[in-house]
Design an enzyme around this catalytic site. Structure first.
Site, PDB file in Angstrom:
ATOM      1  CD  GLU A  75      -8.675 -13.360  -9.459  1.00 43.50           C
ATOM      2  OE1 GLU A  75      -8.597 -12.086  -9.914  1.00 43.50           O
ATOM      3  OE2 GLU A  75      -9.220 -14.330  -9.477  1.00 43.50           O
ATOM      4  CB  SER A 102       7.429 -11.865   3.819  1.00 38.82           C
ATOM      5  OG  SER A 102       7.620 -11.015   2.913  1.00 38.82           O
ATOM      6  CE  LYS A 145       5.597 -16.262   0.059  1.00 36.46           C
ATOM      7  NZ  LYS A 145       5.044 -15.031   0.675  1.00 36.46           N
ATOM      8  CB  CYS A 154      -6.299  -5.738  -7.014  1.00 38.24           C
ATOM      9  SG  CYS A 154      -7.830  -6.486  -6.264  1.00 38.24           S
ATOM     10  CD  GLU A 210      -1.664  -2.854  -9.849  1.00 38.07           C
ATOM     11  OE1 GLU A 210      -0.392  -3.381  -9.743  1.00 38.07           O
ATOM     12  OE2 GLU A 210      -2.588  -3.174  -9.278  1.00 38.07           O
TER      13      GLU A 210
HETATM   14  P1  NAD Z   1       3.776  -9.709  -5.375  1.00 32.19           P
HETATM   15  O1  NAD Z   1       3.359 -10.166  -6.831  1.00 32.19           O
HETATM   16  O2  NAD Z   1       5.155  -8.897  -5.162  1.00 32.19           O
HETATM   17  O3  NAD Z   1       3.531 -10.739  -4.457  1.00 32.19           O
HETATM   18  C1  NAD Z   1       2.384 -11.482  -4.132  1.00 32.19           C
HETATM   19  C2  NAD Z   1       2.802 -12.758  -3.288  1.00 32.19           C
HETATM   20  O4  NAD Z   1       3.359 -13.563  -4.379  1.00 32.19           O
HETATM   21  C3  NAD Z   1       3.537 -12.540  -2.300  1.00 32.19           C
HETATM   22  O5  NAD Z   1       3.158 -13.467  -1.129  1.00 32.19           O
HETATM   23  C4  NAD Z   1       5.028 -12.916  -2.515  1.00 32.19           C
HETATM   24  O6  NAD Z   1       5.914 -13.390  -1.591  1.00 32.19           O
HETATM   25  C5  NAD Z   1       4.683 -14.123  -3.717  1.00 32.19           C
HETATM   26  N1  NAD Z   1       5.721 -14.302  -4.629  1.00 32.19           N
HETATM   27  C6  NAD Z   1       6.602 -13.305  -5.248  1.00 32.19           C
HETATM   28  N2  NAD Z   1       7.495 -13.607  -6.194  1.00 32.19           N
HETATM   29  C7  NAD Z   1       7.023 -15.274  -6.316  1.00 32.19           C
HETATM   30  C8  NAD Z   1       7.458 -16.268  -7.122  1.00 32.19           C
HETATM   31  N3  NAD Z   1       8.488 -16.069  -7.940  1.00 32.19           N
HETATM   32  N4  NAD Z   1       7.022 -17.412  -6.964  1.00 32.19           N
HETATM   33  C9  NAD Z   1       5.932 -17.718  -5.978  1.00 32.19           C
HETATM   34  N5  NAD Z   1       5.360 -16.522  -5.089  1.00 32.19           N
HETATM   35  C10 NAD Z   1       6.094 -15.248  -5.322  1.00 32.19           C
HETATM   36  O7  NAD Z   1       2.718  -8.588  -5.070  1.00 32.19           O
HETATM   37  P2  NAD Z   1       2.367  -7.450  -3.753  1.00 32.19           P
HETATM   38  O8  NAD Z   1       3.210  -6.369  -3.878  1.00 32.19           O
HETATM   39  O9  NAD Z   1       2.516  -8.376  -2.542  1.00 32.19           O
HETATM   40  O10 NAD Z   1       0.834  -7.285  -4.104  1.00 32.19           O
HETATM   41  C11 NAD Z   1       0.456  -6.214  -4.846  1.00 32.19           C
HETATM   42  C12 NAD Z   1      -0.005  -6.799  -6.337  1.00 32.19           C
HETATM   43  O11 NAD Z   1      -0.993  -7.649  -6.202  1.00 32.19           O
HETATM   44  C13 NAD Z   1      -0.442  -5.530  -7.204  1.00 32.19           C
HETATM   45  O12 NAD Z   1      -0.048  -5.702  -8.171  1.00 32.19           O
HETATM   46  C14 NAD Z   1      -2.152  -5.771  -6.957  1.00 32.19           C
HETATM   47  O13 NAD Z   1      -2.782  -5.304  -8.269  1.00 32.19           O
HETATM   48  C15 NAD Z   1      -1.884  -7.200  -6.912  1.00 32.19           C
HETATM   49  N6  NAD Z   1      -3.221  -7.599  -6.466  1.00 32.19           N
HETATM   50  C16 NAD Z   1      -4.273  -8.198  -7.308  1.00 32.19           C
HETATM   51  C17 NAD Z   1      -5.397  -8.658  -6.833  1.00 32.19           C
HETATM   52  C18 NAD Z   1      -6.417  -9.343  -7.679  1.00 32.19           C
HETATM   53  O14 NAD Z   1      -7.529 -10.009  -7.233  1.00 32.19           O
HETATM   54  N7  NAD Z   1      -6.372  -9.525  -9.082  1.00 32.19           N
HETATM   55  C19 NAD Z   1      -5.881  -8.312  -5.635  1.00 32.19           C
HETATM   56  C20 NAD Z   1      -4.873  -7.867  -4.712  1.00 32.19           C
HETATM   57  C21 NAD Z   1      -3.704  -7.505  -5.191  1.00 32.19           C
END
Ligand code: NAD
Length: 477
Positions: A244, A174, A171, A278, A379
């Site tokens: 992650e 979006s 997935k 990240c 963050e």
């Molecule tokens: P997000 O947590 O809002 O969404 C990430 C993904 O999870 C999306 O595909 C979203 O649709 C899905 N999602 C959201 N709620 C969910 C649920 N309840 N159940 C299942 N799936 C769900 O994050 P974002 O805003 O898309 O990305 C930014 C974040 O990602 C930042 O906090 C960043 O630090 C983190 N990030 C971490 C790493 C790492 O490797 N540690 C790498 C890149 C980004």
């Protein structure tokens, strides 16, 4: 209109619903895509389950060959995929090309492990028996990806999963589905069997993946609050999870550092991908003796980062990905300024002409940011860097560890002893010493504390897509 990829079917959502993907630089519609839900995830999980029966039983060297061929084919399409990624995500074409290339290379890197990771032979006390530890693929794995590095973070999950013999329901975020669809389609054109990787689209598919009983492992990259929700939901079926999550990486620069190298690394670390990384330099602690000289170099570098549409050759920094994301970073900057911080570079939006159509922001550097400001405690997922003077390494390490996060960290120093202390004492999954903040395929990558657990990259990631089974063979003496 784009479609989902579910086995041989290029599928619309069962509900018939769709949504628009928009270009963050112009606001224009890039494509219309299906807004999937639980019924679509069920179809994809069934398809992946069916494909697992053949994919997991293929001789491992055949899986290796299929994956190499598919990756090679995908790599011939970097240019077209990079344009799609820039249009949907906003990043510059240079950044998109690097990312598309990384996707194919990652598939190739893990393909090489397909037939190289072995189990064990164990001698047992009864010599008419012996033991084996065999490694088996887990089954159907769910991969949930954010929007900041849609391709890199998809490949980090898909590549080890399928190399180890699993199948996947993927997935994308979006807002960034299109480049992911293009990459998976290219792998399939290059010979990856249908059903091995299935792509579902739409916000509601994330939770449905975590809940689906056929999906045995969940790998999520996302924010820390999302990680907690996913882990709680996955616990209901005791699914394996790799998380992650967010980070707030400290960087310490000591008086004996190579300042030119440090300035370059910090600038890339904070402003690459418009700061939406990240692993990144998110809090900078600089020893008094080099503070002014380093600030001068950082400001000079920030002033060269011309924001612009990622498709324009002379843009050095794309827009932020969404209006909400930009508002969040602006609120964090405002909070710091309201508490007494000084903006030494940027701090606003570039204005006029095409800038007014997208979510542009200036690279920003702040000093005198007081304790308790949001930039220190949360963050910052955008191109804004708080900088603080420190007396010595002790203070740098204390402040560096003063966070709920533990993803990356870095230090610049000419002293082996200082570097060694930082490596021992900084609470993070990665420490770079006098080096650019870049993750390497060979090194396991993942956080500690509230940045999550489990590894991506390295042999460790491959192992996490396998289960060990102990076997006793009797009657052999
Ligand atoms: P997000 O947590 O809002 O969404 C990430 C993904 O999870 C999306 O595909 C979203 O649709 C899905 N999602 C959201 N709620 C969910 C649920 N309840 N159940 C299942 N799936 C769900 O994050 P974002 O805003 O898309 O990305 C930014 C974040 O990602 C930042 O906090 C960043 O630090 C983190 N990030 C971490 C790493 C790492 O490797 N540690 C790498 C890149 C980004």
């Amino acid at each position: 209109m784009a479609t989902m990829i579910i086995e041989g079917d290029r599928a619309k959502a069962a509900s018939g619903k769709t949504y628009e993907v928009r270009n963050p630089a112009t606001g224009e519609v890039v494509d219309v895509v299906p807004a999937g839900g639980p019924a679509d995830v069920d179809k994809a999980a069934q398809a992946a389950h069916k494909a697992f029966q053949t994919w997991s039983r293929l001789p491992a060297n055949q899986r290796r060959e299929i994956l190499h061929k598919a990756a090679q084919h995908m790599l011939t399409k970097i240019e077209e995929i990079a344009v799609i990624l820039t249009k949907e995500q906003g990043k510059t074409l240079l950044e998109s090309r690097l990312e598309a290339k990384r996707f194919g290379e990652n598939i190739g890197w893990f393909a090489d492990l397909a037939d190289k990771v072995h189990g064990q032979h164990v001698k047992l006390p009864d010599t008419t028996t012996y033991g084996l530890v065999v490694r088996k693929a887990i089954g159907v794995c769910g991969a949930i990806v954010p929007w900041n590095f849609p391709l890199t973070l998809a490949a980090n999950k898909v590549a080890p999963a399928i190399a180890a013999g699993n199948t996947v329901v993927l997935k994308p975020a979006s807002t960034t589905p299109l480049s992911t669809l293009a990459c998976i389609e290219a792998l399939i054109e290059g010979g990856l069997p249908e059903g091995v990787v299935n792509v579902v689209l739409g916000q509601a598919t994330g939770e449905a993946i975590v809940e689906h009983p056929l999906i045995r492992k969940i790998a999520l990259t996302g924010s820390t609050p999302t990680g907690k929700r996913v882990m709680a939901k996955a616990a209901e079926q005791l699914k394996k999870v790799t998380l992650e999550l967010g980070g707030s990486d400290p960087c310490i620069v000591l008086d004996d550092a190579d300042l030119e190298g440090a300035a370059r690394a910090i600038s890339v670390g904070r402003f690459f991908n418009c700061g939406q990384q990240c692993l990144s330099t998110k809090r900078l602690f600089v020893q008094e003796g080099v503070y002014d000289a380093l600030m001068e170099k950082l400001i000079a570098r920030a002033s060269k980062l011309k924001p612009g549409n990622g498709l324009d050759k002379d843009s050095r920094m794309g827009p932020m990905h969404t209006e909400t994301q930009r508002a969040e970073v602006e609120a964090q900057i405002k909070d710091a300024v309201d508490r007494g911080a000084t903006v030494v570079y940027g701090g606003g939006r570039p204005k006029g002409g095409d800038y007014d159509k997208g979510w542009f922001i200036e690279p920003t550097i702040l000093e005198n940011v007081p304790d308790g400001a949001r930039m220190w405690t949360e963050e910052v997922f955008g191109p804004a860097l708080p900088v603080r003077r420190i007396k010595d390494l002790d203070e740098g390490i204390r402040l560096g560890n003063d966070t709920q996060f533990g993803l990356g960290s870095s230090i610049w120093t000419g002293s082996m002893a200082s570097a060694h202390r930082a490596v021992q004492e900084l609470e993070a999954g990665y420490t770079w010493v006098n080096a650019l903040v870049i993750a390497h395929d060979e090194l396991p990558f993942g956080g500690t504390k509230q940045s999550g657990f489990g590894k991506e990259h390295g042999v460790e990631a491959f192992l996490q897509y396998t289960e060990e089974k102990s076997v006793v063979y009797g009657g052999v003496g």
